[in-house]
Scaffold this active site. Sequence first.
Site, PDB file in Angstrom:
ATOM      1  N   CYS A 127    -118.311  40.682  -8.122  1.00  0.00           N
ATOM      2  CA  CYS A 127    -117.232  40.936  -7.196  1.00  0.00           C
ATOM      3  C   CYS A 127    -116.510  42.307  -7.686  1.00  0.00           C
ATOM      4  O   CYS A 127    -115.151  42.326  -6.748  1.00  0.00           O
ATOM      5  CB  CYS A 127    -117.303  40.132  -6.360  1.00  0.00           C
ATOM      6  N   TYR A 181    -116.519  42.929 -29.943  1.00  0.00           N
ATOM      7  CA  TYR A 181    -115.956  43.001 -28.772  1.00  0.00           C
ATOM      8  C   TYR A 181    -116.535  42.806 -27.487  1.00  0.00           C
ATOM      9  O   TYR A 181    -116.236  43.314 -26.451  1.00  0.00           O
ATOM     10  CB  TYR A 181    -114.615  43.976 -28.381  1.00  0.00           C
ATOM     11  N   GLU A 213    -109.536  45.878 -43.445  1.00  0.00           N
ATOM     12  CA  GLU A 213    -110.244  44.610 -42.005  1.00  0.00           C
ATOM     13  C   GLU A 213    -111.261  45.339 -41.022  1.00  0.00           C
ATOM     14  O   GLU A 213    -110.850  45.477 -40.220  1.00  0.00           O
ATOM     15  CB  GLU A 213    -108.894  44.691 -41.801  1.00  0.00           C
TER      16      GLU A 213
HETATM   17  N1  LLP Z   1    -107.037  44.964 -38.303  1.00  0.00           N
HETATM   18  C1  LLP Z   1    -106.110  44.902 -37.018  1.00  0.00           C
HETATM   19  C2  LLP Z   1    -105.328  43.652 -37.292  1.00  0.00           C
HETATM   20  C3  LLP Z   1    -106.240  44.945 -35.935  1.00  0.00           C
HETATM   21  O1  LLP Z   1    -105.618  44.869 -34.562  1.00  0.00           O
HETATM   22  C4  LLP Z   1    -107.903  45.276 -35.636  1.00  0.00           C
HETATM   23  C5  LLP Z   1    -108.814  45.472 -34.318  1.00  0.00           C
HETATM   24  C6  LLP Z   1    -108.558  45.686 -37.166  1.00  0.00           C
HETATM   25  C7  LLP Z   1    -108.157  45.232 -37.763  1.00  0.00           C
HETATM   26  C8  LLP Z   1    -110.680  45.976 -36.819  1.00  0.00           C
HETATM   27  O2  LLP Z   1    -110.370  46.956 -35.698  1.00  0.00           O
HETATM   28  P1  LLP Z   1    -112.053  47.583 -36.345  1.00  0.00           P
HETATM   29  O3  LLP Z   1    -112.726  47.422 -37.667  1.00  0.00           O
HETATM   30  O4  LLP Z   1    -113.259  46.372 -35.008  1.00  0.00           O
HETATM   31  O5  LLP Z   1    -112.159  48.824 -35.336  1.00  0.00           O
HETATM   32  N2  LLP Z   1    -111.504  45.756 -28.030  1.00  0.00           N
HETATM   33  C9  LLP Z   1    -111.911  46.749 -28.445  1.00  0.00           C
HETATM   34  C10 LLP Z   1    -111.089  47.009 -29.869  1.00  0.00           C
HETATM   35  C11 LLP Z   1    -109.791  46.553 -30.162  1.00  0.00           C
HETATM   36  C12 LLP Z   1    -109.234  45.764 -31.654  1.00  0.00           C
HETATM   37  C13 LLP Z   1    -108.305  45.480 -32.044  1.00  0.00           C
HETATM   38  N3  LLP Z   1    -107.936  45.691 -32.829  1.00  0.00           N
HETATM   39  C14 LLP Z   1    -112.965  47.821 -28.617  1.00  0.00           C
HETATM   40  O6  LLP Z   1    -114.132  46.508 -27.480  1.00  0.00           O
HETATM   41  O7  LLP Z   1    -113.280  48.965 -28.291  1.00  0.00           O
END
Ligand code: LLP
Length: 418
Positions: A346, A374, A273
């Site tokens: 602000c 993100y 994922e």
């Molecule tokens: N699978 C699940 C169940 C997840 O919760 C997430 C991300 C992913 C896959 C994908 O993860 P990635 O490959 O993108 O690391 N807003 C934060 C990141 C939050 C990630 C949440 N879950 C940021 O800006 O760093």
Amino acid sequence: MHYFSYKGRDFFCEETKVCSIAQKFGTPLYVYSKRTIFRHFHKIKEAFASINPLICYSVKANSNLSILNTLVREGAGLDIVSGGELFRAKKVNCPPQRVVYASVGKTDEEIKDAIKYGILLFNVESLGELAQINKIAGQLSENVDVTLRINPDIEPKTHKYITTGRKETKFGMDINTARKVFLKRGDFRFLKIRGVHIHIGSQITQSSPFIKAIKKVKGLIDDIKKEGINLKYFNIGGGLGIVYDKEKPQTAKVFADRVLPLLKAISLKTILEPGRFIVGNAGILITKVLYVKDTPSKKFIIVDAGMNDLLRPSLYEAYHRIVPLDRKPKTKDRRPKKADVVGPICESGDFLGKGRKLDVEKGDYLAVLGAGAYGFSMSSNYNSRRLTGEVLVDADKVYCIRERQNYSDLISKECIVT
Ligand code: LLP
């Protein structure tokens, strides 16, 4: 090979001068490189080719329909976490058998809609949810496949807000609870518990936490197999880190080389994922300098993008490189002083970068790099600011994939009561 780079003084996305995009579409604006998205998707695909996994792109990283469509047409599935993301998956005609659904708080309506669409499986995060999906599946007279999300209690060595596989986080179930669920699987008449899922965190730069988590879960899988229970899927989540600053994250190939022997020994259909790895470095946020404010204690570069457009620096103190779209030649008398790049909102927490050496003046454009994941997806209307536009660059072509909101959009669901 980078699809964002300078040619002479000018910053380019693929074969397009970013400055001309800024002039045409206005700022703040997200700009994505289609080739980078392809390249990163295929890097993962090739690295894992020997086991032919299902790669479900994590929609939350960047949910723009054109990006989802691009990836789905390339053969990706989608990892969703809400009814809204399911709606998007349907809009791009993602085959339901390539959709997996995680989230600790799925509502009845969301569960129903996902079952009706015929998704591949739910990643179930609690006993209560298991009972609820079973109940709804029964009401719909459907048999539903699920995997159990395991919380392996592993430290992923990343920011605490994006750590998800430690026991004190809200995600998944502990191994013992999962084992009991497998043994009592008959209690859930309308569910087939087809495997296990882990996702231990995000922006993980080393392979070792993944290895530890997979090894821990392998013990559970082996035990279950010994009980004669047939499993089909092992979903290892996302979480691969990318370069924002000076990190040296594992490449897809190094990651695959390390985890493949384990996955082959487990011998189930692997699901991945990835979100950030595919789109993170495929996007930039461009913004215009409104004012340069030199105070006795500090210099500020005030730009037209703020924390509502890109929340990561404020929320996680995340570092994003910031570069000018026009790189002025260095001269002796031009010695840029360090400055904080801040937005118009602000709040003192409204910054995009701190202590940056940038030679800019009013009207210049800047690009905040690594903003593809993100970035837009976490943006908001705070301070009644309009959500930005988004464009997708394909070589020398630029497509508007989201128009900037207008002021009427801001109030379209509101009414005045007296
Ligand atoms: N699978 C699940 C169940 C997840 O919760 C997430 C991300 C992913 C896959 C994908 O993860 P990635 O490959 O993108 O690391 N807003 C934060 C990141 C939050 C990630 C949440 N879950 C940021 O800006 O760093």
